[in-house]
Enzyme design. Structure first.
Site, PDB file in Angstrom:
ATOM      1  N   TYR A   1      53.974  41.132 -15.176  1.00 33.17           N
ATOM      2  CA  TYR A   1      52.977  41.325 -14.126  1.00 33.17           C
ATOM      3  C   TYR A   1      51.869  40.273 -14.188  1.00 33.17           C
ATOM      4  O   TYR A   1      51.262  39.946 -13.171  1.00 33.17           O
ATOM      5  CB  TYR A   1      52.338  42.713 -14.243  1.00 33.17           C
ATOM      6  CG  TYR A   1      53.115  43.822 -13.573  1.00 33.17           C
ATOM      7  CD1 TYR A   1      54.368  44.200 -14.040  1.00 33.17           C
ATOM      8  CD2 TYR A   1      52.594  44.485 -12.476  1.00 33.17           C
ATOM      9  CE1 TYR A   1      55.073  45.215 -13.432  1.00 33.17           C
ATOM     10  CE2 TYR A   1      53.294  45.519 -11.867  1.00 33.17           C
ATOM     11  CZ  TYR A   1      54.537  45.870 -12.346  1.00 33.17           C
ATOM     12  OH  TYR A   1      55.224  46.873 -11.748  1.00 33.17           O
TER      13      TYR A   1
ATOM     14  N   LYS B   1      64.327  45.224 -24.559  1.00 32.01           N
ATOM     15  CA  LYS B   1      65.613  44.559 -24.303  1.00 32.01           C
ATOM     16  C   LYS B   1      65.758  43.472 -25.372  1.00 32.01           C
ATOM     17  O   LYS B   1      65.881  42.274 -25.077  1.00 32.01           O
ATOM     18  CB  LYS B   1      65.619  43.988 -22.870  1.00 32.01           C
ATOM     19  CG  LYS B   1      66.956  43.435 -22.415  1.00 32.01           C
ATOM     20  CD  LYS B   1      68.008  44.484 -22.143  1.00 32.01           C
ATOM     21  CE  LYS B   1      69.345  43.829 -21.799  1.00 32.01           C
ATOM     22  NZ  LYS B   1      70.457  44.805 -21.724  1.00 32.01           N
TER      23      LYS B   1
ATOM     24  N   ASP C   1      68.378  49.438 -20.660  1.00 30.43           N
ATOM     25  CA  ASP C   1      69.504  49.882 -19.819  1.00 30.43           C
ATOM     26  C   ASP C   1      70.034  51.223 -20.316  1.00 30.43           C
ATOM     27  O   ASP C   1      70.307  52.140 -19.546  1.00 30.43           O
ATOM     28  CB  ASP C   1      70.609  48.809 -19.736  1.00 30.43           C
ATOM     29  CG  ASP C   1      70.975  48.195 -21.079  1.00 30.43           C
ATOM     30  OD1 ASP C   1      70.305  48.505 -22.085  1.00 30.43           O
ATOM     31  OD2 ASP C   1      71.947  47.406 -21.124  1.00 30.43           O
TER      32      ASP C   1
ATOM     33  N   ASP D   1      57.214  50.607 -15.320  1.00 29.32           N
ATOM     34  CA  ASP D   1      57.160  50.818 -13.866  1.00 29.32           C
ATOM     35  C   ASP D   1      58.493  51.377 -13.378  1.00 29.32           C
ATOM     36  O   ASP D   1      58.539  52.355 -12.629  1.00 29.32           O
ATOM     37  CB  ASP D   1      56.851  49.480 -13.168  1.00 29.32           C
ATOM     38  CG  ASP D   1      56.790  49.640 -11.659  1.00 29.32           C
ATOM     39  OD1 ASP D   1      56.121  50.595 -11.202  1.00 29.32           O
ATOM     40  OD2 ASP D   1      57.418  48.843 -10.945  1.00 29.32           O
TER      41      ASP D   1
ATOM     42  N   ASP E   1      59.548  55.739 -12.305  1.00 26.77           N
ATOM     43  CA  ASP E   1      60.081  56.221 -11.024  1.00 26.77           C
ATOM     44  C   ASP E   1      61.380  57.000 -11.253  1.00 26.77           C
ATOM     45  O   ASP E   1      61.609  58.053 -10.639  1.00 26.77           O
ATOM     46  CB  ASP E   1      60.366  55.055 -10.058  1.00 26.77           C
ATOM     47  CG  ASP E   1      59.142  54.650  -9.243  1.00 26.77           C
ATOM     48  OD1 ASP E   1      58.016  54.802  -9.775  1.00 26.77           O
ATOM     49  OD2 ASP E   1      59.300  54.188  -8.102  1.00 26.77           O
TER      50      ASP E   1
HETATM   51  C1  IPM Z   1      52.828  51.699  -9.913  1.00 25.15           C
HETATM   52  C2  IPM Z   1      53.033  50.835  -8.699  1.00 25.15           C
HETATM   53  C3  IPM Z   1      52.287  49.518  -8.897  1.00 25.15           C
HETATM   54  C4  IPM Z   1      52.881  48.822 -10.116  1.00 25.15           C
HETATM   55  C5  IPM Z   1      52.295  48.590  -7.667  1.00 25.15           C
HETATM   56  C6  IPM Z   1      51.761  49.271  -6.438  1.00 25.15           C
HETATM   57  C7  IPM Z   1      51.556  47.318  -7.941  1.00 25.15           C
HETATM   58  O1  IPM Z   1      54.391  50.657  -8.462  1.00 25.15           O
HETATM   59  O2  IPM Z   1      51.679  51.964 -10.274  1.00 25.15           O
HETATM   60  O3  IPM Z   1      53.829  52.127 -10.518  1.00 25.15           O
HETATM   61  O4  IPM Z   1      53.907  48.158 -10.011  1.00 25.15           O
HETATM   62  O5  IPM Z   1      52.295  48.952 -11.193  1.00 25.15           O
HETATM   63 MG    MG Z   2      55.668  51.850  -9.697  1.00 24.27          MG
END
Ligand code: IPM
Ligand code: MG
Length: 368
Positions: A141, A190, A222, A246, A250
């Site tokens: 990032y 990784k 993975d 990140d 999710d």
């Molecule tokens: C999160 C989001 C952010 C990230 C984006 C919106 C920059 O996906 O907080 O998980 O990638 O950190």
């Molecule tokens: Mg995110």
């Protein structure tokens, strides 16, 4: 208790879920006699439209002075064609960096009334209750990036790099977190491919000598993604890089029913930041359809982790679970037999439930 809270509603459903969190915080202040002072500032696309930049100076200055910051969400199709460094998301990254936030805690916990909403079979799901500790200030990032055109060919690159102190400070937090939970820590990397991951693994391994009562395990990312799907209850505290955190958060969120349920807290040298992990969901914006739970639970993290107000946080959390147990569901969670409610309807029912929970607790005590 007197606290100053900075609200950054942002874009899309950000303002709606921020209002929900602020409502709950106000109700806490009212019932428990605290003084929470709120101020609101623009961030993301909204800030671009207002000021030309996704993180205006006035916004970051206010965040630095506040006791805690709450952010809704940033981003949307309106700003999609902007280059990476000028998009709404870059405002969030600059905010995390500008506030010195290097820890991001993402608890993924199954709320019992939602067991049936998981895409996993019940026997696979088990008692899912894990925490992803995501490094927030380094890695890809924030690494070197660039773009070149040579012989008519374009090339772009991003760099994943970590230093020993960067790994040590996030790992220190994760080991301490594991000590306070089930004494198990899984570090995800990784290391079979990436040099930065090899340093990560070596550094975390060396540190484990200082935490003999934490059982450290390493896993390739993975495999971690696969294990999350096969048997998520094997995990307790997971430690990982900015990028992997990140992605995995999710994936983990989907297991408990909806990404709209997951809160997060970020810590560093100054005031902490709280935000739901979901995005700005532009298609839901302004339609009274957003799930406010991730946002509300981010507010309870603020109460607990920033202000030490455990009772208040328990109150809100118990009430949220009771509303869900009553069958009320925002559209992202609707299944057969559910009582469908919008964001506003959910907040109304939550308010009633909070009052009922409070009366009950005053009469019979907490911990119900
Ligand atoms: C999160 C989001 C952010 C990230 C984006 C919106 C920059 O996906 O907080 O998980 O990638 O950190
Ligand atoms: Mg995110």
């Amino acid at each position: 208790m007197k606290k100053s809270i900075v609200l950054l509603p942002g874009d899309g459903i950000g303002p709606e879920v921020t209002a929900a969190a602020a409502n709950v915080l106000k109700e806490c202040a009212r019932e428990f006699h605290h003084q929470f002072d709120f101020q609101e500032h623009p961030v993301g696309g909204t800030a671009i439209d207002l000021t030309g930049t996704p993180l205006p100076n006035a916004t970051i200055d206010a965040c630095r002075k506040g006791d805690a910051v709450f952010l809704g969400a940033v981003g949307g199709p309106k700003w999609d064609s902007l280059p990476v460094g000028k998009r709404p998301e870059s405002g969030l990254l600059a905010l995390r960096q500008g506030m010195g936030l290097y820890v991001n805690v993402r608890p993924v916990k199954l709320l019992e009334p939602l067991r049936g909403m998981s895409p996993l079979k019940p026997e696979r799901l088990g008692d899912l209750d894990l925490e992803i500790i995501r490094e927030l200030a380094g890695g890809m990032y924030f690494g070197d990036r660039g773009h070149s055109t040579e012989a008519g060919k374009e090339r772009s690159w991003d760099t994943e790099s970590y230093s020993t102190p960067e790994i040590e400070r996030i790992a220190t937090f994760a080991f301490a977190r594991a000590e306070n939970r089930s004494h198990r820590l899984c570090s995800v990397d990784k290391a079979n491919v990436l040099a930065s991951s090899q340093l990560w693994r070596r550094t975390v391994t060396a540190m484990s000598a200082v935490y003999p009562n934490v059982k450290l395990e390493h896993m390739y990312v993975d495999n971690a993604a696969m294990q999350l799907t096969l048997k998520p209850s094997q995990f307790d505290v997971m430690l990982t890089t900015n990028m992997f955190g990140d992605i995995l958060s999710d994936a983990a969120a989907a297991l408990v029913g909806s990404i709209g349920l997951i809160p997060s807290a970020s810590f560093g040298s100054g005031a902490p930041l709280f935000e739901p992990i979901h995005g700005s969901a532009p298609t839901l914006a302004g339609r009274d359809s957003a799930n406010p739970i991730g946002s509300i639970l981010s507010a309870t993290m603020m109460l607990r982790d920033a202000f030490g107000l455990n009772l208040e946080a328990d109150w809100v959390e118990q009430s949220v679970v009771r509303v869900l147990a009553g069958g009320y569901r925002t559209p992202d969670l609707v299944a057969a037999g559910a009582k469908r409610v919008g964001t506003a309807g959910f907040m109304e029912i939550l308010h009633e439930e909070m009052q009922r929970t409070l009366e009950h607790a005053e009469r019979y005590g907490w911990g119900v």
